[in-house]
Design an enzyme around this catalytic site. Structure first.
Site, PDB file in Angstrom:
ATOM      1  N   GLN B  12       0.845  -1.190   0.000  1.00  0.00           N
ATOM      2  CA  GLN B  12       0.000   0.000   0.000  1.00  0.00           C
ATOM      3  C   GLN B  12       0.874   1.230   0.000  1.00  0.00           C
ATOM      4  OE1 GLN B  12      -3.405   0.420   2.479  1.00  0.00           O
ATOM      5  NE2 GLN B  12      -3.564   2.520   1.738  1.00  0.00           N
ATOM      6  N   GLU B  15      -0.452   6.483  -3.142  1.00  0.00           N
ATOM      7  CA  GLU B  15      -1.317   6.671  -4.300  1.00  0.00           C
ATOM      8  C   GLU B  15      -2.280   5.506  -4.511  1.00  0.00           C
ATOM      9  OE1 GLU B  15      -1.677   8.918  -6.960  1.00  0.00           O
ATOM     10  OE2 GLU B  15      -0.676  10.355  -5.653  1.00  0.00           O
ATOM     11  N   ASP B 134       8.818   9.030 -10.966  1.00  0.00           N
ATOM     12  CA  ASP B 134       9.234   8.513  -9.666  1.00  0.00           C
ATOM     13  C   ASP B 134      10.387   7.512  -9.842  1.00  0.00           C
ATOM     14  OD1 ASP B 134       9.289   7.998  -6.950  1.00  0.00           O
ATOM     15  OD2 ASP B 134       7.640   6.560  -7.004  1.00  0.00           O
TER      16      ASP B 134
END
Lengths: 176, 226
Positions: B12, B15, B134
């Protein structure tokens, strides 16, 4: 023999059947029955299919759009043909992925409730059922690469099936 | 589609949630962009839909240009779920670099070859105007055995298509920061990555690297004054 079924496809009450035929002599008759709605099935050209998974991905998408009332075409089975194609042009999709009267081999995909077995329909077909495993013998890779617009560089890092599946899954978002 | 409440939660993030399922016989991860309650619902909806699309676009464009990314199996545009290939039998570049660095007999040539591979891959990516958004060594995988340098880029969750040297510079800057903080004493290695990037990118590289310098001075965010 050559019939592969998936019961409760994707948790629905539908059974998915996929069956491959060669040397079919009465394809025009079979097509007519489907067009008239007497039988519900998608009649796919085996030459543009590289692997049953390609069909499963398209069916999955068609079922999803069908159950959310977001289909682009009229029926679930026409939606399967449309989903299979990389193009957003519906008639072009039918032309490239649906069989014509001239052909002799056909991949039949049908989604139906369990009570309606596809046997009746299959008994009409005058041809030879072949195991789904031999599908690659029917695939025309050059046509697949052309229809799905797969550049050679993409095949340096992945398979044709991967390239095809990527395009089926994302055609509403990306047009190549 | 299958019910995610019964699926295994793998990860998790801020986003999205990542689940592992079986998709028609293939190992698959499902990325769910959950609702952000701190955002206005309408804004949240359109942002989420846009990002899902951007992610798909970036991944597909990578592949058509010879950069390996996970195969997309299905996109649920109603619930904003992306079903994609679960890449097993691989290590992250992060773990691979760490393992070599911690091994007293570690072969530095392996690291150099890796840096060249990453540099040239990012050059192709930026040449095709794909911004990853990212870049970290955790978002790069090497299929086993890692020495073969079959590089796979993952998590395009913040990815988009843009032809701006600024955005490409920031992309590299984010990687530089992540890289140097995760792997100590690797300034020279990172320099190698940039050299290989510049060599393969060709003409446009000068501008991107100038931007990178600029961003290093001021940080990732552009100043709002003047």
């Amino acid at each position: 023999m050559g019939l592969k079924s998936y019961e409760n496809f994707l948790g629905s009450n539908l059974t998915l059947s996929i069956v491959l035929y060669k040397d079919v002599r009465n394809l025009s008759e079979v097509r007519k029955l489907v067009i008239e709605g007497k039988f519900e099935a998608a009649l796919i050209k085996p030459s543009v299919v590289v692997d049953p998974f390609q069909v499963l991905v398209a069916v999955n998408k068609a079922v999803h759009l069908h159950s959310n009332n977001k289909k682009y075409t009229r029926t679930l089975h026409s939606e399967i043909l449309y989903s299979l194609a990389p193009s957003k042009n519906i008639s072009d999709s039918y032309k490239k992925f649906g069989v014509t009267d001239q052909e002799t081999s056909v991949l039949i995909v049908s989604l139906a409730e369990e009570s309606t077995k596809p046997q009746d329909f299959l008994s009409v077909i005058q041809g030879q059922q072949v195991a789904l495993e031999s599908l690659p013998e029917f695939t025309d890779l050059d046509t697949v690469k052309k229809v799905y617009k797969i550049p050679d560089i993409e095949l340096s890092i992945g398979t044709v099936l991967e390239a095809v599946v990527n395009r089926i899954a994302s055609k509403d978002i990306v047009s190549l | 589609m299958s019910d995610l409440s019964k699926a295994t939660l793998l990860k998790q993030g801020a986003e999205a949630k990542i689940y592992v399922i079986d998709f028609l016989g293939k190992p698959c991860i499902v990325k769910e962009r959950f609702q952000k309650t701190y955002r206005h619902p309408d804004l949240d909806k359109s942002l989420t839909a846009q990002r899902t699309k951007s992610e798909i676009r970036s991944m597909l464009r990578c592949r058509t240009n010879g950069i390996r990314t996970p195969v997309i199996y299905f996109v649920d545009q109603i619930k904003n779920l992306i079903y994609m290939e679960y890449i097993q039998d691989s290590v992250t570049v992060r773990d691979y670099v760490t393992a070599i660095q911690n091994n007293p007999d570690g072969d530095t040539h392996l690291l150099e070859a890796l840096m060249q591979k990453v540099g040239s891959t990012l050059a192709t990516m930026h040449e095709k105007n794909i911004i990853h958004g990212d870049l970290t060594t955790s978002n790069m995988l090497l299929r086993n055995p890692p020495e073969e340098l079959n590089l796979i880029l993952i998590d395009f969750g913040l990815g988009y298509i843009e032809n701006l040297a600024e955005d490409k510079g920031v992309d590299l800057y984010v990687l530089e920061r992540a890289f140097l903080s995760t792997h100590p004493n690797t300034e020279a290695l990172f320099e190698l990555l940039l050299q290989s990037y510049a060599k393969d990118y060709g003409k446009g590289a000068v501008e991107v690297l100038r931007k990178l310098d600029e961003v290093r001075q001021r940080g990732r965010k552009r100043t709002m004054v003047g």
